[in-house]
Design an enzyme around this catalytic site. Structure first.
Site, PDB file in Angstrom:
ATOM      1  N   LYS A 114       0.823  -1.225   0.000  1.00 11.24           N
ATOM      2  CA  LYS A 114       0.000   0.000   0.000  1.00 11.24           C
ATOM      3  C   LYS A 114       0.847   1.260   0.000  1.00 11.24           C
ATOM      4  O   LYS A 114       0.448   2.278  -0.548  1.00 11.24           O
ATOM      5  CB  LYS A 114      -0.978  -0.008   1.175  1.00 11.24           C
ATOM      6  CG  LYS A 114      -2.056  -1.061   1.005  1.00 11.24           C
ATOM      7  CD  LYS A 114      -3.334  -0.757   1.741  1.00 11.24           C
ATOM      8  CE  LYS A 114      -4.419  -1.731   1.282  1.00 11.24           C
ATOM      9  NZ  LYS A 114      -5.668  -1.616   1.950  1.00 11.24           N
ATOM     10  N   LYS A 198      -5.130  -9.411  -6.853  1.00 12.19           N
ATOM     11  CA  LYS A 198      -6.308  -9.548  -5.977  1.00 12.19           C
ATOM     12  C   LYS A 198      -7.440  -8.629  -6.458  1.00 12.19           C
ATOM     13  O   LYS A 198      -7.176  -7.500  -6.870  1.00 12.19           O
ATOM     14  CB  LYS A 198      -5.856  -9.135  -4.569  1.00 12.19           C
ATOM     15  CG  LYS A 198      -6.834  -9.423  -3.478  1.00 12.19           C
ATOM     16  CD  LYS A 198      -6.288  -8.982  -2.126  1.00 12.19           C
ATOM     17  CE  LYS A 198      -6.540  -7.518  -1.872  1.00 12.19           C
ATOM     18  NZ  LYS A 198      -6.722  -7.158  -0.470  1.00 12.19           N
ATOM     19  N   LYS A 201     -10.780  -2.945  -4.075  1.00 13.99           N
ATOM     20  CA  LYS A 201     -11.614  -1.732  -4.166  1.00 13.99           C
ATOM     21  C   LYS A 201     -10.924  -0.633  -4.936  1.00 13.99           C
ATOM     22  O   LYS A 201     -11.557   0.189  -5.574  1.00 13.99           O
ATOM     23  CB  LYS A 201     -11.857  -1.176  -2.768  1.00 13.99           C
ATOM     24  CG  LYS A 201     -12.626  -2.049  -1.855  1.00 13.99           C
ATOM     25  CD  LYS A 201     -12.467  -1.473  -0.453  1.00 13.99           C
ATOM     26  CE  LYS A 201     -13.165  -2.315   0.563  1.00 13.99           C
ATOM     27  NZ  LYS A 201     -12.658  -2.072   1.908  1.00 13.99           N
TER      28      LYS A 201
HETATM   29  N1  AQP Z   1      -9.921 -10.219  -3.265  1.00 12.49           N
HETATM   30  C1  AQP Z   1     -10.254 -10.682  -2.075  1.00 12.49           C
HETATM   31  N2  AQP Z   1     -10.502 -11.997  -1.903  1.00 12.49           N
HETATM   32  C2  AQP Z   1     -10.872 -12.497  -0.688  1.00 12.49           C
HETATM   33  N3  AQP Z   1     -11.024 -11.714   0.416  1.00 12.49           N
HETATM   34  C3  AQP Z   1     -10.807 -10.390   0.291  1.00 12.49           C
HETATM   35  N4  AQP Z   1     -10.872  -9.363   1.169  1.00 12.49           N
HETATM   36  C4  AQP Z   1     -10.541  -8.210   0.526  1.00 12.49           C
HETATM   37  N5  AQP Z   1     -10.252  -8.445  -0.755  1.00 12.49           N
HETATM   38  C5  AQP Z   1     -10.408  -9.803  -0.954  1.00 12.49           C
HETATM   39  C6  AQP Z   1     -11.261  -9.524   2.571  1.00 12.49           C
HETATM   40  O1  AQP Z   1     -12.317  -8.606   2.845  1.00 12.49           O
HETATM   41  C7  AQP Z   1     -12.234  -8.185   4.209  1.00 12.49           C
HETATM   42  C8  AQP Z   1     -12.375  -6.696   4.286  1.00 12.49           C
HETATM   43  O2  AQP Z   1     -11.293  -6.077   3.621  1.00 12.49           O
HETATM   44  P1  AQP Z   1     -11.070  -4.527   3.839  1.00 12.49           P
HETATM   45  O3  AQP Z   1     -12.163  -3.762   3.238  1.00 12.49           O
HETATM   46  O4  AQP Z   1     -10.896  -4.234   5.257  1.00 12.49           O
HETATM   47  O5  AQP Z   1      -9.740  -4.158   3.139  1.00 12.49           O
HETATM   48  P2  AQP Z   1      -8.884  -4.643   2.001  1.00 12.49           P
HETATM   49  O6  AQP Z   1      -8.415  -6.043   2.196  1.00 12.49           O
HETATM   50  O7  AQP Z   1      -7.832  -3.623   1.948  1.00 12.49           O
HETATM   51  O8  AQP Z   1      -9.822  -4.564   0.716  1.00 12.49           O
HETATM   52  P3  AQP Z   1      -9.308  -4.289  -0.713  1.00 12.49           P
HETATM   53  O9  AQP Z   1     -10.410  -4.470  -1.667  1.00 12.49           O
HETATM   54  O10 AQP Z   1      -8.074  -5.070  -0.970  1.00 12.49           O
HETATM   55  O11 AQP Z   1      -8.964  -2.746  -0.663  1.00 12.49           O
HETATM   56  P4  AQP Z   1      -7.757  -1.998  -1.291  1.00 12.49           P
HETATM   57  O12 AQP Z   1      -8.040  -1.888  -2.725  1.00 12.49           O
HETATM   58  O13 AQP Z   1      -7.803  -0.668  -0.597  1.00 12.49           O
HETATM   59  O14 AQP Z   1      -6.538  -2.796  -0.968  1.00 12.49           O
HETATM   60  C9  AQP Z   1     -10.915  -8.705   4.766  1.00 12.49           C
HETATM   61  O15 AQP Z   1     -11.164  -9.831   5.564  1.00 12.49           O
HETATM   62  C10 AQP Z   1     -10.144  -9.094   3.530  1.00 12.49           C
HETATM   63  O16 AQP Z   1      -9.285 -10.192   3.788  1.00 12.49           O
END
Ligand code: AQP
Length: 333
Positions: A114, A198, A201
């Site tokens: 990040k 992955k 968002k």
């Molecule tokens: N691609 C994924 N596959 C399976 N699980 C996922 N999680 C996130 N992406 C995937 C799980 O969702 C939960 C909440 O995640 P979060 O919103 O707290 O943050 P994150 O993991 O940072 O989500 P993103 O989409 O990956 O955001 P960005 O783009 O900002 O990096 C967690 O349990 C996570 O494991």
């Protein structure tokens, strides 16, 4: 055995199928085992580790709560609240940041991803994000934490922090090292445009993910455009090696059908992707469209959502504040 469950989701917009399959769908299953006690948190303090627009953040807090409820989390069975309502999270996080070691945090891969190349410009909050996450979990004596595969390392750190606190202060089990609940299969849903990345968002391409607010047309269009390869669907799992896009789409199908990938290959092995994609779209629409409609419904009544969060916040505060008091007493405050 009764489990104490804690998990959180950041209100950073664009909640997607990865969040649903990796986390929220499991929250609902755990809540529906009557002996479990569940706390599900909209982790808004985590969200501000990256700059957020205040109005958008407020909307995203409500939208995340609405997504929880629309997906089946019932506020009469589980505690749903947003983190910033409970001061103990910040207080606990400070105390635990004095337990965690720099060397441990330096190993966290999510910070590296990040922060990108310019680490000097990343917020201090982004660096100590996993310590706040540890406080979130430990304040509720959570025994089990359902998360996607990407959070495994943060949970190991949480266990290390709990054990070091208990050792340093010579107390037994005051902080409970939690068990991660990570599904054996389909715990990492990949981008629809690149099977090595992955689903996320923050991906600039909306075509890379199915948002939980997408309607039928969008879902069908995104699956139509999802990347595949020129070969037919194989009959054996081992033939999915080196075919990440195919594996991802088949994994999404299997997960929503609650069946093994082997069973899905029995259904579709030898067939081409266009036929499989029609079935996948149908399955996605039947799972996601009702959620998307209910999110929109819930977002029409802000007062109702705010009250759910506030009531949840009061219940969460009672638990977390008591734990912080216990910790402060042990420390000598
Ligand atoms: N691609 C994924 N596959 C399976 N699980 C996922 N999680 C996130 N992406 C995937 C799980 O969702 C939960 C909440 O995640 P979060 O919103 O707290 O943050 P994150 O993991 O940072 O989500 P993103 O989409 O990956 O955001 P960005 O783009 O900002 O990096 C967690 O349990 C996570 O494991």
């Amino acid at each position: 055995m009764a489990k104490k469950i804690f998990s959180g989701v950041q209100p950073t917009g664009n909640l997607h199928l990865g969040n649903y399959i990796g986390a929220i769908k499991n929250f609902v299953d755990l809540q529906n085992e009557p002996e479990n006690n569940c706390v599900f948190c909209v982790v808004d303090l985590h969200a501000i580790t990256l700059k957020q627009d205040p109005l958008e953040l407020k909307n995203n807090i409500r939208e995340t709560a609405a997504t929880f409820i629309a997906s089946g989390i019932d506020p009469t069975k589980s505690i749903i609240f947003n983190q910033s309502l409970v001061p103990a999270h910040s207080e606990g996080s400070w105390i635990l940041s004095c337990i965690a070691r720099m060397g441990w945090l330096n190993r966290m891969t999510q910070f590296k991803e990040k922060a990108g190349k310019d680490k000097e410009k990343a917020s201090v909050g982004l660096y100590i994000y996993p310590v706040l996450m540890a406080a979130d979990i430990l304040l509720y004596d959570a025994t089990h934490v359902p998360v996607g595969d990407d959070q495994k390392q943060h949970l190991e750190l949480c266990r290390d922090i709990a054990q070091k606190f208990n050792n340093d202060y010579n107390v037994k089990d005051v902080l409970v090292p939690p068990e991660p609940l990570i599904q054996k299969q389909f715990s990492r849903i990949m981008s629809l445009k690149d099977g090595q990345k992955k689903m996320s968002k923050s991906d600039v391409s909306d075509l890379s993910r199915i948002n939980l607010t997408d309607d039928k047309d969008k879902i069908v269009n995104k699956i139509k455009k999802a990347k595949t390869d020129p070969h037919p669907i194989p009959e054996n799992v081992k033939d999915l090696d080196q075919r990440p896009e195919a594996e991802n789409l088949l994994g999404i199908y299997s997960s929503l059908k609650r069946q093994s990938i082997e069973k899905t290959l029995e259904e579709f092995g030898g067939k081409n992707f266009s036929e499989f994609k029609n079935n996948l779209s149908e399955l996605l629409v039947s799972n996601i469209e009702p959620i998307s409609k209910e999110i929109k419904n819930l977002l029409n009544n802000h007062d109702h959502l705010d009250k759910i969060l506030l009531d949840g916040g009061i219940k969460a505060n009672e638990i977390a504040e008591k734990k912080v008091r216990e910790i402060k007493k042990i420390i000598g405050f």
